[in-house]
Design a protein around this motif. Sequence first.
Motif, mmCIF file in Angstrom:
data_model
loop_
_atom_site.group_PDB
_atom_site.id
_atom_site.type_symbol
_atom_site.label_atom_id
_atom_site.label_comp_id
_atom_site.label_asym_id
_atom_site.label_seq_id
_atom_site.Cartn_x
_atom_site.Cartn_y
_atom_site.Cartn_z
ATOM 1 N N ASP A 258 6.527 2.989 -2.210
ATOM 2 C CA ASP A 258 7.349 2.184 -1.466
ATOM 3 C C ASP A 258 8.143 2.822 -0.480
ATOM 4 O O ASP A 258 8.482 2.341 0.540
ATOM 5 N N LEU A 259 8.332 4.312 -0.478
ATOM 6 C CA LEU A 259 9.020 4.874 0.247
ATOM 7 C C LEU A 259 8.131 5.286 1.325
ATOM 8 O O LEU A 259 8.752 5.112 2.986
ATOM 9 N N MET A 260 7.028 5.536 1.077
ATOM 10 C CA MET A 260 6.026 5.659 2.372
ATOM 11 C C MET A 260 5.811 4.321 3.250
ATOM 12 O O MET A 260 5.882 4.552 4.291
ATOM 13 N N GLU B 172 7.301 6.010 -4.835
ATOM 14 C CA GLU B 172 6.744 6.748 -3.992
ATOM 15 C C GLU B 172 6.038 6.148 -2.860
ATOM 16 O O GLU B 172 6.378 6.386 -1.570
ATOM 17 N N GLN C 237 1.002 16.970 -7.302
ATOM 18 C CA GLN C 237 0.592 15.834 -8.014
ATOM 19 C C GLN C 237 -1.011 15.256 -7.561
ATOM 20 O O GLN C 237 -1.401 14.353 -7.177
ATOM 21 N N CYS D 162 -0.078 9.169 -6.494
ATOM 22 C CA CYS D 162 1.548 8.582 -6.076
ATOM 23 C C CYS D 162 2.038 7.733 -7.264
ATOM 24 O O CYS D 162 1.488 6.857 -7.414
ATOM 25 N N TRP D 163 3.195 7.936 -7.214
ATOM 26 C CA TRP D 163 3.961 6.841 -8.267
ATOM 27 C C TRP D 163 4.361 5.598 -7.361
ATOM 28 O O TRP D 163 4.571 5.607 -6.308
ATOM 29 N N GLN E 14 -1.027 10.389 3.359
ATOM 30 C CA GLN E 14 -0.846 9.354 2.858
ATOM 31 C C GLN E 14 0.329 8.473 3.578
ATOM 32 O O GLN E 14 0.062 7.567 4.021
ATOM 33 N N GLN F 253 0.521 14.186 0.441
ATOM 34 C CA GLN F 253 1.723 13.306 1.018
ATOM 35 C C GLN F 253 1.581 13.069 2.453
ATOM 36 O O GLN F 253 1.941 11.899 2.922
#
Length: 243
Positions: free
Chosen positions: A207-209, A205, A177, A201-202, A120, A117
């Motif tokens: 969108d938050l990144m 997730e 993940q 990633c979902w 990413q 993560q």
Amino acid sequence: MTGLNDPAFFDRYAHEYDVRDNPDPTATVECLAALVPDGGRVLELAIGTGRVAVPLARRGVTVEGIEGSPAMLERLRAKLGGADLPVVLGDMADVAVDGPYDLAYLVFNTLFNLPDQDRQVDLFQGVGRVLAPGGLFVVEAFVQDLRDFDRDQRVATRRITEDSVQMEFLQHDPVAQAVTYQRVSIDAGGTTLRPLRLRYCWPAELDLMARLGGLRLRHRWNGWDRSPFTAASRQHVSVYERI
């Protein structure tokens, strides 16, 4: 398995990347071209052999790239028009280029090649740094279906003939993940191994990144045809805008 997320790891696939059953890039090119303003400057992350960038450039779009595999880059430069595209050799998560760009894109699930993560998030922040205000970042990725696994593993036969078999072995790490693949081909020539590790990633997730990188979601489609994304979708094309 070590080295699976090293960008140079993909040297081993460069010789076959354009001849295997990869998606036809036509719809991708059409959609991306429609998102680029006239005279816009475009960045492809993980440009690879130029399967998208070369036809996009032929449409008159100014395309630049980042690529971590020297062998992939060599294949790109051997193509007609490929040597004309400015490409930086390096890890795409560093986004070591100077903007501003009107559009950046990352296709074929390649975001998931990054190991975790943190990297990413680094990529989203780097893209946000080099996009012009109002610029777009387009990401194509699959939606992981956890029903694919039994006790966090899976074995499947992909293709079988009288002379060969292609199988797939998967291990799922729900904490990281991550899914580690070993695709095995056995035929008269012997056994070929094609390993891969993806850190999925979902959509939420991602969108938050994006928000951490100064971006916000503008569109999410089921595919390059811009069909609606639904709860049943197994993939998505997400378009983020630089705030």
